[in-house]
Design a protein around this motif. Structure first.
Motif, short mmCIF file in Angstrom:
data_model
loop_
_atom_site.label_atom_id
_atom_site.label_comp_id
_atom_site.label_asym_id
_atom_site.label_seq_id
_atom_site.Cartn_x
_atom_site.Cartn_y
_atom_site.Cartn_z
N VAL A 47 0.88 -1.11 -0.13
CA VAL A 47 0.05 -0.09 -0.06
C VAL A 47 0.99 1.27 0.01
O VAL A 47 2.06 1.08 0.83
CB VAL A 47 -0.98 -0.04 1.11
N ASN A 51 2.57 3.87 6.74
CA ASN A 51 2.18 3.09 7.86
C ASN A 51 0.61 2.38 7.52
O ASN A 51 -0.18 3.16 7.01
CB ASN A 51 1.91 3.92 9.17
N VAL A 52 0.64 1.18 7.88
CA VAL A 52 -0.81 0.85 7.93
C VAL A 52 -1.18 0.47 9.61
O VAL A 52 -0.42 -0.49 10.08
CB VAL A 52 -0.80 -0.44 7.13
N THR A 54 -4.11 -0.36 12.61
CA THR A 54 -5.47 -1.03 12.61
C THR A 54 -6.01 -0.68 14.19
O THR A 54 -5.45 -0.60 15.18
CB THR A 54 -5.43 -2.60 12.76
N ILE A 83 -5.61 -7.93 8.21
CA ILE A 83 -4.74 -6.75 8.06
C ILE A 83 -3.16 -6.79 8.09
O ILE A 83 -2.45 -6.50 7.11
CB ILE A 83 -5.44 -5.45 8.76
N PHE A 87 -1.38 -6.57 4.13
CA PHE A 87 -1.06 -5.31 3.76
C PHE A 87 0.07 -4.72 4.30
O PHE A 87 0.07 -4.66 5.48
CB PHE A 87 -2.18 -4.22 3.80
N PRO A 89 3.14 -1.46 4.23
CA PRO A 89 3.27 -0.01 3.56
C PRO A 89 4.52 -0.12 2.73
O PRO A 89 5.53 -0.91 2.85
CB PRO A 89 3.94 0.55 4.74
N LEU A 98 -2.45 4.68 6.22
CA LEU A 98 -3.86 3.88 5.94
C LEU A 98 -4.39 3.49 7.35
O LEU A 98 -3.70 2.42 7.94
CB LEU A 98 -3.90 2.63 5.20
N ASN A 99 -5.23 4.07 7.92
CA ASN A 99 -5.92 3.61 9.31
C ASN A 99 -7.21 2.80 8.71
O ASN A 99 -8.07 3.26 8.21
CB ASN A 99 -6.49 5.04 10.05
#
Length: 208
Positions: A47, A51-52, A54, A83, A87, A89, A98-99
């Motif tokens: 992505v 940062n991804v 959750t 998640i 996914f 980063p 992406l939050n």
């Protein structure tokens, strides 16, 4: 699909590698290990953010009717694992993100009686019906901490399990259902990141 699993009210299933394992240090009452859902062999996707994140805001204590804990892997925990494994980063610098927030979830259970007065009286084919709901919000945040594009996704599924099933068979059926449920979640997630939020990278995540 198992005959007792009704069609999920979400999107078509895609073939991603989700496996029902049989590894746990906690034995079940029947002497068999607790089955688990794992995403270890799922192909990661990149992505275009740094940062991804959750955020699981689901609290089972807020709803006395929720029975998600009766699943070997509760749906919210399965989603968080998904998640984290699916996914990654693609950017090494900056603060873009992406939050992914779990805004709502429940698993409701009720008894489903068969048709016919005699069958109802005898208890033949009594079913435990589970209604599963998951709502998540995706938000893009830029390097300055400002929120940008968002998307909210909702997923529902229904599961019927005969009341006479053993604990082991019931858990296996629940995991089979959850595997299908998460495949549908993945299908819609990938489409949203690619076609609506436009952050899905074509770069391979292998080895990262």
């Amino acid at each position: 699909m198992h005959s007792y699993i009704r069609s999920l009210l979400v999107f078509p299933v895609i073939a991603i590698a989700l496996f029902v394992g049989a590894c746990s240090s906690s034995p079940k009452p029947e002497g068999k290990p607790l089955p688990q859902l794992t995403f270890d062999n799922t192909q990661p996707l990149m992505v275009n953010v740094s940062n991804v994140n959750t955020d699981n805001r689901y609290n089972p204590g807020n709803d006395i009717n929720d029975v998600s804990a009766s699943f070997p892997t509760p749906p919210d925990m399965a989603f968080v694992q998904y998640i984290e494994q699916r996914f990654r980063p693609s950017l090494y610098t900056g603060k873009s993100a992406l939050n992914v927030v779990i805004e709502g979830m429940h698993v409701y259970q009720n008894e489903k009686k068969p048709d016919g007065a005699l069958n109802k009286w005898l208890g033949f084919n009594d079913m435990d019906h589970y209604d599963v709901f998951l709502a998540v919000r995706l938000t893009l945040v830029n390097d300055y901490g400002h929120e940008g594009s968002q998307a909210r996704l909702e997923f529902r599924g229904d599961l019927n399990i005969p009341e006479h099933y053993s604990i082991a068979k019931r858990e296996k059926t629940q995991l089979r259902f959850l595997e299908t449920f998460m495949k549908n979640v993945d299908d819609e997630f990938v489409k949203t990141l690619r076609d609506k939020l436009h952050v899905l990278s074509t770069t391979s995540a292998v080895g990262r």
